[in-house]
Design a protein around this motif. Structure first.
Motif, PDB file in Angstrom:
ATOM      1  N   ALA A 116      37.625  43.045  59.670  1.00 41.22           N
ATOM      2  CA  ALA A 116      37.318  44.531  59.630  1.00 41.22           C
ATOM      3  C   ALA A 116      37.391  44.889  58.071  1.00 41.22           C
ATOM      4  O   ALA A 116      38.264  44.668  57.254  1.00 41.22           O
ATOM      5  N   SER A 117      36.662  46.141  58.147  1.00 40.81           N
ATOM      6  CA  SER A 117      36.755  46.632  56.783  1.00 40.81           C
ATOM      7  C   SER A 117      36.144  48.179  56.813  1.00 40.81           C
ATOM      8  O   SER A 117      35.240  48.585  57.970  1.00 40.81           O
ATOM      9  N   GLY A 118      36.533  49.119  56.223  1.00 44.27           N
ATOM     10  CA  GLY A 118      36.205  50.486  56.142  1.00 44.27           C
ATOM     11  C   GLY A 118      36.654  51.430  57.184  1.00 44.27           C
ATOM     12  O   GLY A 118      35.918  52.671  57.281  1.00 44.27           O
ATOM     13  N   PHE A 119      37.810  51.007  57.911  1.00 42.96           N
ATOM     14  CA  PHE A 119      38.480  51.818  59.069  1.00 42.96           C
ATOM     15  C   PHE A 119      39.929  51.415  59.122  1.00 42.96           C
ATOM     16  O   PHE A 119      40.390  50.325  58.970  1.00 42.96           O
ATOM     17  N   ASN A 120      40.644  52.410  59.899  1.00 48.66           N
ATOM     18  CA  ASN A 120      41.908  51.845  60.112  1.00 48.66           C
ATOM     19  C   ASN A 120      42.117  50.987  61.175  1.00 48.66           C
ATOM     20  O   ASN A 120      42.346  51.243  62.213  1.00 48.66           O
ATOM     21  N   PHE A 121      41.972  49.920  60.852  1.00 45.76           N
ATOM     22  CA  PHE A 121      41.878  48.507  61.780  1.00 45.76           C
ATOM     23  C   PHE A 121      43.181  48.578  62.810  1.00 45.76           C
ATOM     24  O   PHE A 121      42.999  48.279  64.043  1.00 45.76           O
ATOM     25  N   GLY A 122      44.325  48.908  62.350  1.00 45.18           N
ATOM     26  CA  GLY A 122      45.403  48.748  63.177  1.00 45.18           C
ATOM     27  C   GLY A 122      45.450  50.138  64.176  1.00 45.18           C
ATOM     28  O   GLY A 122      46.165  49.826  65.286  1.00 45.18           O
ATOM     29  N   GLY A 123      44.618  50.892  64.093  1.00 52.13           N
ATOM     30  CA  GLY A 123      44.522  52.232  65.219  1.00 52.13           C
ATOM     31  C   GLY A 123      43.376  51.601  66.090  1.00 52.13           C
ATOM     32  O   GLY A 123      43.268  52.890  66.849  1.00 52.13           O
ATOM     33  N   TYR A 124      42.827  50.616  66.230  1.00 51.97           N
ATOM     34  CA  TYR A 124      41.941  50.265  67.062  1.00 51.97           C
ATOM     35  C   TYR A 124      42.098  49.096  67.858  1.00 51.97           C
ATOM     36  O   TYR A 124      42.868  47.975  67.273  1.00 51.97           O
ATOM     37  N   SER A 125      41.612  49.145  69.080  1.00 52.06           N
ATOM     38  CA  SER A 125      41.647  47.894  69.940  1.00 52.06           C
ATOM     39  C   SER A 125      40.420  47.063  69.183  1.00 52.06           C
ATOM     40  O   SER A 125      39.306  47.585  68.946  1.00 52.06           O
TER      41      SER A 125
ATOM     42  N   GLU B 286      31.992  52.315  54.481  1.00 51.98           N
ATOM     43  CA  GLU B 286      31.256  52.020  55.801  1.00 51.98           C
ATOM     44  C   GLU B 286      31.981  50.955  56.597  1.00 51.98           C
ATOM     45  O   GLU B 286      32.620  50.025  56.188  1.00 51.98           O
ATOM     46  N   ALA B 287      32.334  51.364  57.987  1.00 52.04           N
ATOM     47  CA  ALA B 287      32.942  50.620  58.910  1.00 52.04           C
ATOM     48  C   ALA B 287      32.139  49.285  59.099  1.00 52.04           C
ATOM     49  O   ALA B 287      31.021  49.514  59.325  1.00 52.04           O
ATOM     50  N   GLN B 288      33.011  48.304  59.279  1.00 53.19           N
ATOM     51  CA  GLN B 288      32.355  47.019  59.244  1.00 53.19           C
ATOM     52  C   GLN B 288      32.974  45.996  60.149  1.00 53.19           C
ATOM     53  O   GLN B 288      34.338  45.914  59.846  1.00 53.19           O
ATOM     54  N   LEU B 289      32.513  45.151  60.957  1.00 54.50           N
ATOM     55  CA  LEU B 289      33.235  44.066  61.535  1.00 54.50           C
ATOM     56  C   LEU B 289      32.172  42.926  61.446  1.00 54.50           C
ATOM     57  O   LEU B 289      31.027  42.967  61.505  1.00 54.50           O
ATOM     58  N   VAL B 290      32.908  41.855  61.083  1.00 54.78           N
ATOM     59  CA  VAL B 290      32.143  40.339  60.720  1.00 54.78           C
ATOM     60  C   VAL B 290      32.942  39.254  61.390  1.00 54.78           C
ATOM     61  O   VAL B 290      33.913  38.994  61.258  1.00 54.78           O
ATOM     62  N   GLU B 291      31.960  38.840  62.481  1.00 55.96           N
ATOM     63  CA  GLU B 291      32.628  37.639  63.177  1.00 55.96           C
ATOM     64  C   GLU B 291      32.018  36.482  62.120  1.00 55.96           C
ATOM     65  O   GLU B 291      31.043  36.403  61.662  1.00 55.96           O
ATOM     66  N   SER B 292      32.974  35.398  62.530  1.00 57.17           N
ATOM     67  CA  SER B 292      32.549  34.094  61.854  1.00 57.17           C
ATOM     68  C   SER B 292      33.456  32.878  62.695  1.00 57.17           C
ATOM     69  O   SER B 292      34.353  33.291  63.423  1.00 57.17           O
TER      70      SER B 292
ATOM     71  N   ARG C 185      33.204  50.131  77.994  1.00 57.63           N
ATOM     72  CA  ARG C 185      33.185  51.167  77.164  1.00 57.63           C
ATOM     73  C   ARG C 185      32.326  51.063  75.930  1.00 57.63           C
ATOM     74  O   ARG C 185      32.270  49.876  75.385  1.00 57.63           O
ATOM     75  N   ARG C 186      31.543  51.899  75.420  1.00 51.88           N
ATOM     76  CA  ARG C 186      30.556  51.860  74.213  1.00 51.88           C
ATOM     77  C   ARG C 186      31.134  51.270  73.210  1.00 51.88           C
ATOM     78  O   ARG C 186      30.371  50.345  72.462  1.00 51.88           O
ATOM     79  N   HIS C 187      32.275  51.374  72.639  1.00 52.16           N
ATOM     80  CA  HIS C 187      33.061  51.050  71.382  1.00 52.16           C
ATOM     81  C   HIS C 187      32.485  51.709  70.106  1.00 52.16           C
ATOM     82  O   HIS C 187      31.306  51.721  70.180  1.00 52.16           O
ATOM     83  N   ASP C 188      33.054  51.863  69.168  1.00 51.67           N
ATOM     84  CA  ASP C 188      32.877  52.452  67.772  1.00 51.67           C
ATOM     85  C   ASP C 188      31.956  51.638  66.930  1.00 51.67           C
ATOM     86  O   ASP C 188      31.047  52.089  66.232  1.00 51.67           O
ATOM     87  N   TYR C 189      32.411  50.510  66.942  1.00 50.90           N
ATOM     88  CA  TYR C 189      31.959  49.422  65.799  1.00 50.90           C
ATOM     89  C   TYR C 189      31.782  48.096  66.566  1.00 50.90           C
ATOM     90  O   TYR C 189      32.624  47.718  67.188  1.00 50.90           O
ATOM     91  N   TRP C 190      30.470  47.501  65.831  1.00 47.74           N
ATOM     92  CA  TRP C 190      30.368  46.163  66.394  1.00 47.74           C
ATOM     93  C   TRP C 190      30.051  45.240  65.367  1.00 47.74           C
ATOM     94  O   TRP C 190      29.376  45.513  64.341  1.00 47.74           O
ATOM     95  N   GLY C 191      30.176  44.046  65.509  1.00 44.33           N
ATOM     96  CA  GLY C 191      29.751  43.017  64.634  1.00 44.33           C
ATOM     97  C   GLY C 191      28.601  42.469  65.031  1.00 44.33           C
ATOM     98  O   GLY C 191      27.868  42.863  65.906  1.00 44.33           O
ATOM     99  N   GLN C 192      27.994  41.747  64.126  1.00 41.05           N
ATOM    100  CA  GLN C 192      26.575  41.225  64.131  1.00 41.05           C
ATOM    101  C   GLN C 192      26.612  39.894  65.246  1.00 41.05           C
ATOM    102  O   GLN C 192      25.257  39.435  65.495  1.00 41.05           O
ATOM    103  N   GLY C 193      27.607  39.399  65.692  1.00 41.41           N
ATOM    104  CA  GLY C 193      27.582  38.378  66.505  1.00 41.41           C
ATOM    105  C   GLY C 193      27.794  37.010  65.985  1.00 41.41           C
ATOM    106  O   GLY C 193      27.397  36.685  64.822  1.00 41.41           O
ATOM    107  N   THR C 194      28.235  36.000  66.533  1.00 43.10           N
ATOM    108  CA  THR C 194      28.435  34.455  65.962  1.00 43.10           C
ATOM    109  C   THR C 194      27.946  33.668  67.001  1.00 43.10           C
ATOM    110  O   THR C 194      28.498  33.830  68.190  1.00 43.10           O
ATOM    111  N   GLN C 195      27.223  32.648  66.932  1.00 37.84           N
ATOM    112  CA  GLN C 195      26.867  31.588  68.047  1.00 37.84           C
ATOM    113  C   GLN C 195      27.527  30.473  68.244  1.00 37.84           C
ATOM    114  O   GLN C 195      28.161  29.973  67.315  1.00 37.84           O
TER     115      GLN C 195
END
Length: 132
Positions: A24-33, A1-7, A117-127
């Motif tokens: 990032a995890s679960g996808f080819n990170f280097g292939g994505y902006s 499962e693709a995942q992005l986590v901000e901290s 643009r919509r973007h494929d994967y999103w993180g949950q955000g960090t305040q």
């Protein structure tokens, strides 16, 4: 499962610096902006900038160009948002997102269509809260 986590968010004083991480995890990170966005209370989401996967090309919004820097480490599957000279108006939830389109084209897309643009994967955000 693709995942992005901000901290790295938190409470800082005006003038200070903060580095946010996007892991990032679960996808080819280097292939994505990786793009960074922020949303302040009561305001629309704002694109801050992006960095391409392969060649590391970056683009920035005019509002942060001289103070923020985006970088990435494809070996560690991480991207970073370096924020300097923070101001109270930088207070927002900060998000990272991944898209296969090159950063230059993402920027052109936003200018052409008037929205990000919509973007494929999103993180949950960090305040990030900047006190005066």
């Amino acid at each position: 499962e693709a995942q992005l986590v901000e901290s790295g968010g938190g409470l800082v004083q005006a003038g200070e610096s903060v580095r946010l991480s996007c892991t990032a995890s679960g996808f080819n990170f280097g292939g994505y902006s990786i793009s960074w966005f922020r949303q302040a209370p009561g305001k629309e989401r704002e694109g801050i900038g992006c960095i391409s996967g392969g060649d590391g090309v970056t683009n920035y919004a005019d509002s942060v160009r001289d103070r923020f820097t985006i970088s990435r480490d494809n070996i560690s599957n991480a991207a970073y948002l370096h924020m300097n000279s923070l101001k109270p108006e930088d207070t927002a939830v900060y998000y990272c997102a991944a898209d296969q389109m090159h950063c230059g084209l993402l920027t052109l897309w936003a200018k052409t269509f008037g929205k990000e643009r919509r973007h494929d994967y999103w993180g949950q955000g960090t305040q990030v809260t900047v006190s005066s």
